[in-house]
Design a protein around this motif. Sequence first.
Motif, PDB file in Angstrom:
ATOM      1  N   GLU A  29      65.723   6.972  19.979  1.00 14.07           N
ATOM      2  CA  GLU A  29      65.418   6.877  21.385  1.00 14.07           C
ATOM      3  C   GLU A  29      66.245   5.912  22.138  1.00 14.07           C
ATOM      4  N   GLY A  30      66.518   6.091  23.224  1.00 17.37           N
ATOM      5  CA  GLY A  30      67.393   5.091  24.101  1.00 17.37           C
ATOM      6  C   GLY A  30      68.194   5.751  25.218  1.00 17.37           C
ATOM      7  N   PRO A  31      68.771   4.753  25.882  1.00 15.64           N
ATOM      8  CA  PRO A  31      69.444   5.399  27.324  1.00 15.64           C
ATOM      9  C   PRO A  31      70.708   6.051  26.776  1.00 15.64           C
ATOM     10  N   VAL A  32      71.338   7.026  27.560  1.00 16.51           N
ATOM     11  CA  VAL A  32      72.334   7.938  27.661  1.00 16.51           C
ATOM     12  C   VAL A  32      73.646   6.885  28.209  1.00 16.51           C
ATOM     13  N   PRO A  92      79.520  19.284  26.059  1.00 16.82           N
ATOM     14  CA  PRO A  92      79.320  18.119  26.752  1.00 16.82           C
ATOM     15  C   PRO A  92      78.142  17.522  25.913  1.00 16.82           C
ATOM     16  N   THR A  93      78.132  16.107  25.599  1.00 14.64           N
ATOM     17  CA  THR A  93      77.216  15.395  24.920  1.00 14.64           C
ATOM     18  C   THR A  93      76.678  14.393  25.631  1.00 14.64           C
ATOM     19  N   ALA A  94      75.237  14.010  25.096  1.00 14.80           N
ATOM     20  CA  ALA A  94      74.782  12.907  25.789  1.00 14.80           C
ATOM     21  C   ALA A  94      74.719  11.662  24.685  1.00 14.80           C
ATOM     22  N   VAL A 137      63.897  14.703  27.353  1.00 14.60           N
ATOM     23  CA  VAL A 137      64.342  13.557  28.335  1.00 14.60           C
ATOM     24  C   VAL A 137      62.978  13.148  28.931  1.00 14.60           C
ATOM     25  N   LEU A 138      63.063  11.958  28.793  1.00  9.78           N
ATOM     26  CA  LEU A 138      61.794  10.970  29.261  1.00  9.78           C
ATOM     27  C   LEU A 138      61.968  10.467  30.585  1.00  9.78           C
ATOM     28  N   GLU A 156      69.568   7.859  31.793  1.00  6.95           N
ATOM     29  CA  GLU A 156      68.017   8.367  31.601  1.00  6.95           C
ATOM     30  C   GLU A 156      67.754   8.035  29.952  1.00  6.95           C
ATOM     31  N   THR A 157      66.565   7.999  29.627  1.00  3.69           N
ATOM     32  CA  THR A 157      66.329   7.716  28.386  1.00  3.69           C
ATOM     33  C   THR A 157      66.010   9.146  27.556  1.00  3.69           C
ATOM     34  N   LEU A 158      66.535   9.109  26.364  1.00  3.48           N
ATOM     35  CA  LEU A 158      66.395  10.435  25.474  1.00  3.48           C
ATOM     36  C   LEU A 158      65.599  10.158  24.301  1.00  3.48           C
ATOM     37  N   SER A 159      64.686  10.858  23.732  1.00  7.02           N
ATOM     38  CA  SER A 159      64.007  10.738  22.540  1.00  7.02           C
ATOM     39  C   SER A 159      64.613  12.125  21.702  1.00  7.02           C
ATOM     40  N   VAL A 160      65.413  12.064  20.706  1.00  8.46           N
ATOM     41  CA  VAL A 160      65.985  12.933  19.907  1.00  8.46           C
ATOM     42  C   VAL A 160      65.257  13.044  18.485  1.00  8.46           C
ATOM     43  N   ALA A 161      64.711  14.019  18.340  1.00  7.79           N
ATOM     44  CA  ALA A 161      63.901  14.326  16.793  1.00  7.79           C
ATOM     45  C   ALA A 161      64.930  15.268  16.018  1.00  7.79           C
ATOM     46  N   LEU A 162      65.088  14.457  14.900  1.00  8.34           N
ATOM     47  CA  LEU A 162      65.734  14.870  13.692  1.00  8.34           C
ATOM     48  C   LEU A 162      65.041  15.812  12.994  1.00  8.34           C
TER      49      LEU A 162
END
Length: 312
Positions: free
Chosen positions: A191-194, A207-209, A230-231, A272-278
Amino acid sequence: MRVIRSYHDVAPDDRGAAVAIGNFDGVHLGHQSVIDLARKAGATTGAPLGVLTFEPHPRAYFAPHTAAFRLMSPQARQSRLAKLGVSHLYELPFNEALAALTPEAFAHDVISAGLGLSHVVIGEDFCFGKARAGTAPDLVTYGKELGFGVTVAKLVTAQDAQISSTAIRTALSDGRPRDAATMLGHWHRLEGPVEHGEKRGRELGFPTANMHLTGLHLPKFGVYAVEVDVLTGPHAGRYTGAASLGTRPMFGENTPNLETYIFDFKGDLYGETLSVALVEYLRSEDTFDSLESFIAQMHADCDRARSILSAL
């Protein structure tokens, strides 16, 4: 959720909680079972549900130069605890003064007089006080003397193995995110900012974040099928995608980061803040003979990720 960062001069409304005590790195199934016991203890008296933890992690305090080991940031931990219904988070600074408290002083000064807790739940391997001299039975004794209840929780297992943050880190290092999720009770998330990157993915049609990863245990480098929350911002919501975790050897980079390509997404996520689940490990990092072969592999990665994620 209220966050209290001192055990001195605690407001009356923040006293009397039934709390689970621990570091809660990852908030795995073992942690959740301890929190559930605190919930049940509080329900009998109407006490609010709380968690008592420490920041920084005591391990980082005593060995500041050790390799990054945390599974989640304090902010991600707060978010996960709030989802579990925790109303009071006592996130105490772990410093020289706290580390010097004897077990008896910790029980009296912090739990009883300071926070005024009505009930605490700990794991059977819980140690506390200076030099970790206090044990679970010791806290039971102090609770009887000082007037707070103590529940000692049995350790939780999964697939006949003890659930622990160490076992989860091992699974992630091995590229086994599903095994980690079995112990966590949820997908492991980064989790963190883009942040702004080289915008190379956009030029290649992907295109990637981009997210920088600091202070966290890094899972096995490579490409993953991911779920993305996308939080914040106008595009808040849940998406799917493929993400590359590592140092981008194809382009001679050496600083680890996470680059996430969100399927069928158009929009600006900078800041923006993302939380990416593996969800699943697809392949290791690699270099390619040409950009054409690299792009072809990315298409193959995305096709495989779509297939995996559609089956969830």
